[in-house]
Design an enzyme around this catalytic site. Structure first.
Site, PDB file in Angstrom:
ATOM      1  N   GLY A  82     -19.383 -96.654 -11.993  1.00 25.48           N
ATOM      2  CA  GLY A  82     -20.475 -97.387 -11.362  1.00 25.48           C
ATOM      3  C   GLY A  82     -20.744 -97.033  -9.916  1.00 25.48           C
ATOM      4  O   GLY A  82     -21.181 -97.882  -9.139  1.00 25.48           O
ATOM      5  N   ASN A 110     -23.132 -95.171  -8.823  1.00 22.12           N
ATOM      6  CA  ASN A 110     -24.570 -95.337  -8.592  1.00 22.12           C
ATOM      7  C   ASN A 110     -24.956 -96.814  -8.518  1.00 22.12           C
ATOM      8  O   ASN A 110     -25.824 -97.189  -7.734  1.00 22.12           O
ATOM      9  CB  ASN A 110     -25.377 -94.609  -9.671  1.00 22.12           C
ATOM     10  CG  ASN A 110     -25.613 -93.147  -9.329  1.00 22.12           C
ATOM     11  OD1 ASN A 110     -26.139 -92.829  -8.271  1.00 22.12           O
ATOM     12  ND2 ASN A 110     -25.183 -92.246 -10.205  1.00 22.12           N
ATOM     13  N   MET A 166     -23.553 -94.690 -21.288  1.00 23.94           N
ATOM     14  CA  MET A 166     -23.336 -93.563 -22.192  1.00 23.94           C
ATOM     15  C   MET A 166     -23.869 -93.797 -23.610  1.00 23.94           C
ATOM     16  O   MET A 166     -23.346 -93.233 -24.582  1.00 23.94           O
ATOM     17  CB  MET A 166     -21.843 -93.222 -22.248  1.00 23.94           C
ATOM     18  CG  MET A 166     -21.257 -92.797 -20.903  1.00 23.94           C
ATOM     19  SD  MET A 166     -22.084 -91.327 -20.200  1.00 23.94           S
ATOM     20  CE  MET A 166     -21.352 -90.043 -21.223  1.00 23.94           C
ATOM     21  N   LEU A 178     -30.717 -95.203 -25.914  1.00 19.66           N
ATOM     22  CA  LEU A 178     -31.434 -96.432 -26.268  1.00 19.66           C
ATOM     23  C   LEU A 178     -32.460 -96.162 -27.368  1.00 19.66           C
ATOM     24  O   LEU A 178     -33.075 -95.103 -27.424  1.00 19.66           O
ATOM     25  CB  LEU A 178     -32.115 -97.007 -25.034  1.00 19.66           C
ATOM     26  CG  LEU A 178     -31.125 -97.467 -23.948  1.00 19.66           C
ATOM     27  CD1 LEU A 178     -31.838 -97.678 -22.624  1.00 19.66           C
ATOM     28  CD2 LEU A 178     -30.411 -98.748 -24.385  1.00 19.66           C
ATOM     29  N   ASN A 212     -33.394 -93.658 -15.367  1.00 19.45           N
ATOM     30  CA  ASN A 212     -32.060 -93.074 -15.503  1.00 19.45           C
ATOM     31  C   ASN A 212     -31.883 -92.022 -14.422  1.00 19.45           C
ATOM     32  O   ASN A 212     -32.857 -91.492 -13.897  1.00 19.45           O
ATOM     33  CB  ASN A 212     -31.912 -92.417 -16.891  1.00 19.45           C
ATOM     34  CG  ASN A 212     -30.515 -91.882 -17.135  1.00 19.45           C
ATOM     35  OD1 ASN A 212     -29.524 -92.495 -16.737  1.00 19.45           O
ATOM     36  ND2 ASN A 212     -30.432 -90.725 -17.775  1.00 19.45           N
ATOM     37  N   HIS A 254     -29.838 -88.317 -13.765  1.00 19.06           N
ATOM     38  CA  HIS A 254     -29.172 -87.229 -14.503  1.00 19.06           C
ATOM     39  C   HIS A 254     -28.704 -86.176 -13.496  1.00 19.06           C
ATOM     40  O   HIS A 254     -29.479 -85.785 -12.618  1.00 19.06           O
ATOM     41  CB  HIS A 254     -30.163 -86.618 -15.503  1.00 19.06           C
ATOM     42  CG  HIS A 254     -29.569 -85.505 -16.312  1.00 19.06           C
ATOM     43  ND1 HIS A 254     -28.739 -85.734 -17.384  1.00 19.06           N
ATOM     44  CD2 HIS A 254     -29.672 -84.161 -16.197  1.00 19.06           C
ATOM     45  CE1 HIS A 254     -28.355 -84.573 -17.898  1.00 19.06           C
ATOM     46  NE2 HIS A 254     -28.905 -83.608 -17.192  1.00 19.06           N
TER      47      HIS A 254
END
Lengths: 217, 217
Positions: A12, A14, A90, A93, A107, A109
């Site tokens: 976590g 981010n 991870m 959806l 999101n 990446h």
């Protein structure tokens, strides 16, 4: 002030950068709930340290992806979130989930998409011998790392980089661009048109260039 | 002093940048011959203006790719070239050709490979909504734009860019990095190991980073 739901599976970092940016006033919003699919995720501890509600839903305990995603969506709606931010979450959806939060799921990446989607991408970038990689914040669509791009950052890659070295270089930028992307969303500065994301008042700066190896080395 | 053979099909602006860099002494070498597969290519005029020998081989006049490539290879060998530089050459070379010049054929591509290989890539980058694109000089292998990367440059992309705008932005960098890559080759500073190209005395600079949209806009 927007309400942000953050989905996590791991440490976590981010999430931390988002909470810190909210605390500093760099994001006009707050993290309303943190949801993890992993019971011992350190991200949960970070949320608790910031007095933010946490929920754990173990995907293994649901008969299918739809019911798992539905449970998460229900919780996010209960907490009245305006934006869903994936931060090392991870699980992919379902379209049904995304339909409940249209253009409101983002999101981050650790690569310069469309290069290197998927997993293990820092090592892939090193192994490919690229001179630059980076990170990308994007709206989530039903593909894997394919949605409209909000913001990207570029970092150099060197042939003898270890994965850890490149990870450190990229993550330093992740912690800057994810809060920035969320603030652009909070300000209503983003307009999606097909695959493109227009940013209000964005000034073109043709000098935003880099060369690696440098021209004068 | 290396001898460079340049293969062209079009206007030859990269050829010009290479000839200019040789004239300035920025490349320890000279263009020994320019070969075109298009009779009226403006690149031929540029070569003549610099008193460089030119050859035209029309691929349509050869029964197969092998014989066409063999004719070009023979000419390059006659001119004793140390390096073959593709500059807008619109034919894919056969493995047989590449075997005659191992690790001595390079190309420039107007995108940040591995993103956007192939043709029409500037418009593809705009349509994809990326925040950065660029250009890549790489050794040529038997794939399309897949060989080991020597040098890359990054430029910003904006959602309302026209193809011409982005092309101008990228080509300005092409004209800097192609001569630079050739000089690194001429200096013997490049070492290929698998997909990676190591550069002698390259200093890691973790500050070589960019963000688009910028963090403080």
């Amino acid at each position: 002030m927007i309400r942000i739901g953050v989905l996590v599976s791991g440490s976590g970092s981010n999430l931390q950068s988002i909470m810190d940016a909210c605390d500093r006033g760099d994001i006009d919003g707050e993290v309303a709930v943190v949801i993890s699919n992993v019971a011992g995720a350190y991200a949960l501890k970070r949320a608790e340290n910031n007095s933010i509600p946490t929920k754990i839903f173990l995907h293994q305990e649901y008969p299918d992806r739809q019911s798992f995603d539905s449970r998460i969506a229900q919780t996010l709606e209960e907490y009245k979130v305006d934006l869903v931010a994936l931060a090392g979450f991870m699980r992919v959806l379902t379209p049904e989930f995304l339909d409940r939060f249209p253009h409101r799921v983002i999101n981050i990446h650790p690569a310069l998409l469309p290069a290197f989607p998927g997993l293990g991408v820092r090592q892939k970038a090193i192994d490919h011998g690229v001179r630059f990689s980076g990170c990308t914040v994007h709206f989530v669509d039903s593909g894997v790392d394919t949605g409209p791009i909000i913001i990207q950052a570029v970092v150099p890659v060197y042939p003898d980089d270890t994965e850890e070295e490149l990870k450190d270089r990229i993550i330093a930028l992740e912690h800057q661009i994810y809060p920035r992307a969320i603030q652009l969303f909070a300000q209503g500065a983003l307009e999606i048109a097909g695959r493109k994301v227009f940013v209000r008042n964005l000034v073109k700066d043709a000098s935003l260039c880099l060369v690696n190896p440098p021209l004068d080395s």
